[in-house]
Structures are given as structure tokens and as C-alpha cells.
Design a protein around this motif. Sequence first.
Motif, PDB file in Angstrom:
ATOM      1  N   GLY A 123       0.826  -1.193   0.000  1.00  0.00           N
ATOM      2  CA  GLY A 123       0.000   0.000   0.000  1.00  0.00           C
ATOM      3  C   GLY A 123       0.858   1.240   0.000  1.00  0.00           C
ATOM      4  N   VAL A 124       0.250   2.352  -0.298  1.00  0.00           N
ATOM      5  CA  VAL A 124       0.971   3.607  -0.388  1.00  0.00           C
ATOM      6  C   VAL A 124       1.349   4.136   0.986  1.00  0.00           C
ATOM      7  N   HIS A 125       0.481   3.936   1.975  1.00  0.00           N
ATOM      8  CA  HIS A 125       0.728   4.476   3.312  1.00  0.00           C
ATOM      9  C   HIS A 125       1.333   3.427   4.235  1.00  0.00           C
ATOM     10  N   HIS A 126       2.108   3.888   5.193  1.00  0.00           N
ATOM     11  CA  HIS A 126       2.650   3.035   6.243  1.00  0.00           C
ATOM     12  C   HIS A 126       1.576   2.954   7.335  1.00  0.00           C
ATOM     13  N   ILE A 127       1.145   1.753   7.698  1.00  0.00           N
ATOM     14  CA  ILE A 127       0.003   1.579   8.597  1.00  0.00           C
ATOM     15  C   ILE A 127       0.353   0.638   9.740  1.00  0.00           C
ATOM     16  N   TYR A 128       0.003   1.060  10.954  1.00  0.00           N
ATOM     17  CA  TYR A 128       0.039   0.179  12.122  1.00  0.00           C
ATOM     18  C   TYR A 128      -1.383  -0.301  12.360  1.00  0.00           C
ATOM     19  N   LYS A 129      -1.564  -1.612  12.522  1.00  0.00           N
ATOM     20  CA  LYS A 129      -2.877  -2.189  12.815  1.00  0.00           C
ATOM     21  C   LYS A 129      -2.872  -2.662  14.264  1.00  0.00           C
ATOM     22  N   LEU A 130      -3.833  -2.154  15.036  1.00  0.00           N
ATOM     23  CA  LEU A 130      -3.980  -2.535  16.432  1.00  0.00           C
ATOM     24  C   LEU A 130      -5.193  -3.452  16.541  1.00  0.00           C
ATOM     25  N   PHE A 131      -4.984  -4.663  17.072  1.00  0.00           N
ATOM     26  CA  PHE A 131      -6.066  -5.630  17.246  1.00  0.00           C
ATOM     27  C   PHE A 131      -6.439  -5.684  18.729  1.00  0.00           C
ATOM     28  N   PHE A 132      -7.726  -5.448  19.018  1.00  0.00           N
ATOM     29  CA  PHE A 132      -8.215  -5.461  20.392  1.00  0.00           C
ATOM     30  C   PHE A 132      -9.138  -6.642  20.626  1.00  0.00           C
ATOM     31  N   LEU A 133      -9.032  -7.237  21.802  1.00  0.00           N
ATOM     32  CA  LEU A 133     -10.018  -8.186  22.279  1.00  0.00           C
ATOM     33  C   LEU A 133     -11.125  -7.329  22.888  1.00  0.00           C
ATOM     34  N   CYS A 134     -12.358  -7.554  22.466  1.00  0.00           N
ATOM     35  CA  CYS A 134     -13.473  -6.700  22.891  1.00  0.00           C
ATOM     36  C   CYS A 134     -14.582  -7.509  23.541  1.00  0.00           C
ATOM     37  N   GLU A 135     -15.311  -6.853  24.438  1.00  0.00           N
ATOM     38  CA  GLU A 135     -16.451  -7.442  25.120  1.00  0.00           C
ATOM     39  C   GLU A 135     -17.727  -6.952  24.446  1.00  0.00           C
TER      40      GLU A 135
END
Length: 191
Positions: free
Chosen positions: A144-156
Motif C-alpha cells: 500500500g501507499v501508506h505506512h500503517i500500524y494495525k492494532l487488534f483489540f479483544l473486545c467485550e
Amino acid sequence: MNDWAPRNLLEWARQVQAIAQNGLAFTHDPFDRERYTQLAELVTVLVARELELPLGEARALWDGERGYATPKVDVRGGVFREDQVLLVRERADGRWTLPGGWVDVNDAPSEAVAREIYEESGYRARAIKLAALIDKNRHPHPPGVHHIYKLFFLCELLGGGRSRTGKNSTASVSLLARAPPPRSSQRKNSL
């Protein structure tokens, strides 16, 4: 300067675009401003040719980017109910994914993931724990063109239900059954 070196033309383009953007953000010299502007335009031409995009479309990829160049932040929420996981189907490609999206300015990532889950699915949830942080450039994702950090959360899961929300990116919503773990007779022992 770090030891990391770009591996392909798109990574080179991102790096040079960031240098040009940072230079434009901090320079006061009109001659340097002109040089950084030329550098940014050169990157636009390279990206347009590499991705086979019209020049205007390539230019639009970075049009709104000002100030110091930093990675973008994307959040995803893993919402589970018993043996089911909440997934949304993307309109763009028809694939199922965890609900999520961009973190807005002044949002905590945990607030952003709760908002995105609601907007995309109609379910209310809250983030319990950050499960993973992935640098998209360092994993086997499409470039992709942009540098991306993906944050994965465990959710209730707090409540709500499937809804047709105003989010145009979501085609459908489902709580799908997770695959059961393999039975012990199917496991392979490796010693």
C-alpha cells in the motif's frame, strides 16, 4: 538514520515522500521548499507509473498529507460471544474481516475500535485488551501507499444487534461460529 532499507519501489516511494513532506513541514528557505516540492512530484510520477494510475489519482494519494510524516493507525476488534466471532463483509472486495477502521485525531484507539464496531455492525462493544500491534509493511499484506500500524483489540460484546448502518464500506454483518480446535487424534506431535 536506521539500518532498514526499502525492499521495493513502493517502499522507496513512501520513504522519499516522507522526506519531502517532512522537509516541506520544516523548511523556511524558498529554494529548499521548491526542491522538496519537486521531490514529492517525482514520487508521484514514479507511483503513477508503478501502479499504472493516472497522474491525478497518484497525486491525490498524498494530497491531504501535511506536517511530519507518521504511520497511520488502524484498529480492529475481535468480538466473541460463546463460540461465535463478529465479522463484517467489506463491500470493496466481498471478504469477511474483523470490524474496524482508522483512528481519528483525539480518539483513544480503544474508543475508536468501539465506535467502528458500532458503525459497521450495530453491536456495542468495549475494548478489554490490546491483543496485537502489527506493522502492516512487515507482514505479508498487499503493498500500500501508506505506512500503517494495525492494532487488534479483544473486545467485550455489550449489546445491540445487526443493523444496516450508514457505513458504506460494510456489505453485511454476521456472528459466525469459530472453527473448533482439532481433536487430539488430529494433532501432529513434532519432536
